[in-house]
Design a protein around this motif. Structure first.
Motif, PDB file in Angstrom:
ATOM      1  N   THR A  90      -6.020  14.493 -37.653  1.00 44.02           N
ATOM      2  CA  THR A  90      -5.642  15.819 -37.161  1.00 44.02           C
ATOM      3  C   THR A  90      -4.685  15.692 -35.985  1.00 44.02           C
ATOM      4  OG1 THR A  90      -7.743  15.832 -35.921  1.00 44.02           O
ATOM      5  CG2 THR A  90      -7.655  17.107 -37.967  1.00 44.02           C
ATOM      6  N   HIS A  91      -4.881  14.671 -35.160  1.00 42.87           N
ATOM      7  CA  HIS A  91      -3.962  14.443 -34.045  1.00 42.87           C
ATOM      8  C   HIS A  91      -2.622  13.886 -34.518  1.00 42.87           C
ATOM      9  CE1 HIS A  91      -5.992  15.732 -30.544  1.00 42.87           C
ATOM     10  NE2 HIS A  91      -6.950  14.841 -30.560  1.00 42.87           N
ATOM     11  N   SER A  94      -0.656  16.640 -36.193  1.00 42.58           N
ATOM     12  CA  SER A  94      -0.185  17.592 -35.186  1.00 42.58           C
ATOM     13  C   SER A  94       0.996  17.023 -34.413  1.00 42.58           C
ATOM     14  CB  SER A  94      -1.323  17.931 -34.219  1.00 42.58           C
ATOM     15  OG  SER A  94      -2.416  18.517 -34.900  1.00 42.58           O
ATOM     16  N   TYR A  97       4.215  17.048 -36.551  1.00 38.90           N
ATOM     17  CA  TYR A  97       4.805  18.373 -36.697  1.00 38.90           C
ATOM     18  C   TYR A  97       5.440  18.841 -35.387  1.00 38.90           C
ATOM     19  CZ  TYR A  97       5.521  23.170 -38.166  1.00 38.90           C
ATOM     20  OH  TYR A  97       6.103  24.381 -38.483  1.00 38.90           O
ATOM     21  N   PHE A 176      -1.052  14.172 -28.169  1.00 39.26           N
ATOM     22  CA  PHE A 176      -1.513  14.041 -29.549  1.00 39.26           C
ATOM     23  C   PHE A 176      -1.623  12.577 -29.960  1.00 39.26           C
ATOM     24  CE2 PHE A 176       0.140  18.506 -30.458  1.00 39.26           C
ATOM     25  CZ  PHE A 176      -1.136  19.040 -30.496  1.00 39.26           C
ATOM     26  N   HIS A 326      -9.597  20.239 -32.545  1.00 35.26           N
ATOM     27  CA  HIS A 326      -8.248  19.698 -32.675  1.00 35.26           C
ATOM     28  C   HIS A 326      -7.315  20.695 -33.359  1.00 35.26           C
ATOM     29  CE1 HIS A 326      -9.435  15.141 -32.417  1.00 35.26           C
ATOM     30  NE2 HIS A 326      -9.729  15.833 -31.329  1.00 35.26           N
ATOM     31  N   ILE A 327      -7.778  21.308 -34.431  1.00 35.81           N
ATOM     32  CA  ILE A 327      -6.929  22.218 -35.207  1.00 35.81           C
ATOM     33  C   ILE A 327      -6.522  23.421 -34.374  1.00 35.81           C
ATOM     34  CG2 ILE A 327      -6.918  23.801 -37.177  1.00 35.81           C
ATOM     35  CD1 ILE A 327      -8.721  21.702 -38.618  1.00 35.81           C
ATOM     36  N   PHE A 330      -4.168  22.569 -31.536  1.00 35.54           N
ATOM     37  CA  PHE A 330      -2.812  22.401 -32.073  1.00 35.54           C
ATOM     38  C   PHE A 330      -2.136  23.754 -32.264  1.00 35.54           C
ATOM     39  CE2 PHE A 330      -0.442  22.534 -36.145  1.00 35.54           C
ATOM     40  CZ  PHE A 330       0.737  21.971 -35.676  1.00 35.54           C
ATOM     41  N   LEU A 334       1.235  24.834 -30.386  1.00 33.93           N
ATOM     42  CA  LEU A 334       2.381  25.175 -31.212  1.00 33.93           C
ATOM     43  C   LEU A 334       2.887  26.582 -30.900  1.00 33.93           C
ATOM     44  CD1 LEU A 334       4.306  24.613 -33.595  1.00 33.93           C
ATOM     45  CD2 LEU A 334       2.517  25.521 -35.108  1.00 33.93           C
TER      46      LEU A 334
END
Length: 347
Positions: A90-91, A94, A97, A176, A326-327, A330, A334
């Motif tokens: 997940t990191h 992230s 992206y 991240f 984490h999600i 992010f 973002l």
């Protein structure tokens, strides 16, 4: 009963050597590539995984019962399935992206700077004939000089704002990838584990501080009094967080909750700015609200440790609270970076 559960049920009959709390197994009777066979493609051998009682206390997570790594970090752990695999990726996803978004923002800024601005004043008219009088020329020159001075000051301000936006992107990338390393090294020796946890929390503190110092000057560009007030508040909050970080170096929970509380203080200038700036509300109101909402949801997952607290052992691999944390963090970062970019474009 799943294949992995069957493996753990058969652990007592394993002839694996155990030394210093680490299980060592070099056999794989499935043929083919050992890393992949012991990872995703073959589930027969999982002696490199253990239960919570098989690992030191500093490696354990509340309500996570199984799939702990009982060997030192290896590159293949990025691909093998264990209870930190979701946290690692997940990191990484992230970070990749955010790197892409940063590239797009830099490309847009380079395109803008490549466009030459037309001169504000000209000594000659469109036909190339000089203006009639010297007085007109003198007046135009004086006005152009004053305008150039104002534009020079604005250029310096915009440069500072651009540095703030870029610093937030870079800080996000660092946190991240450092956090991904930290989760990969969860099964390392205790000293190494604590060093990477310290780096992880330092990165979080840095991103929160940059969020303050990049966002407040840009957002309150047209409100000098409130800009000074909230900058003073930001300095105080960041110094307080740094003080707690230094004094509670061995207490990760105190540091984590202090950083969370320090970041939630940012809701005060954020809500005030949305109230003050009609242009801001129209430009980024929805995304800014989504950023704050995602932050609140992330904090709830982090503090409540849901859903694994309701069913310990059922969310050891996927969908546990740390992965949701984490999600949503992010999404927060973002959306906030997009808001910074848009408001910067308005200044």
């Amino acid at each position: 009963m799943t294949v992995l559960d069957t493996i753990f049920a058969e652990r007592t009959s394993s002839s694996t050597n155990i030394k210093e709390g680490l299980q060592v197994n070099t056999k794989c009777d499935c043929g083919g590539s050992r890393a992949w066979r012991r990872g995703f493609l073959c589930q027969k051998k999982r002696e490199w995984l253990g239960l919570e009682e098989d690992v030191p206390s500093y490696q354990r997570r509340d309500f996570i019962r199984r799939y702990y790594r009982t060997e030192r970090p290896r590159l293949s752990h990025f691909f093998w399935l264990h209870n930190e695999w979701g946290n690692i990726w997940t990191h990484i996803a992230s970070g990749l992206y955010m790197l892409y978004r940063f590239y797009l923002w830099l490309e847009a800024q380079l395109e803008l700077t490549a466009v030459a601005e037309p001169p504000l004043f000209s000594i000659q008219n469109m036909s190339g004939v000089p203006f009639a009088t010297a007085a007109t020329q003198t007046s135009a020159s004086a006005t152009a000089s004053a305008s150039a001075s104002v534009r020079s000051n604005d250029d310096w301000l915009r440069l500072g704002y651009a540095v703030g936006v870029a610093a937030f992107y870079i800080g996000s990338l660092l946190v991240f990838f450092v956090s991904g390393q930290y989760h990969w090294r969860m099964c390392a020796k205790e000293r190494e584990f604590h060093c990477w946890r310290c780096l992880d929390q330092s990165g979080c503190l840095f991103v929160v501080a940059i969020g303050y110092f990049a966002g407040i000057p840009i957002g309150f560009h047209c409100f000098p009094f409130w800009r000074s007030f909230y900058m003073a508040l930001a300095v105080s909050v960041c110094l307080l967080m740094a003080g707690v970080f230094a004094s509670k170096a061995g207490n990760a929970d105190h540091i984590s909750y202090t950083i969370i509380l320090g970041s939630l203080v940012a809701f005060l200038p954020a809500m005030h700015w949305l109230f003050l700036s009609k242009v801001g509300r129209e430009a980024i109101g929805f995304d800014f609200t989504m950023s704050m909402l995602s932050a609140v949801i992330a904090v709830c997952f982090f503090c409540k440790m849901a859903p694994e607290c309701w069913a310990p052992g059922r969310f050891d691999l996927f969908f546990n609270s740390h992965q949701w944390w984490h999600i949503f963090i992010f999404i927060t970062i973002l959306k906030y970076s997009e808001c910074l970019s848009r408001v910067y474009a308005l200044t």
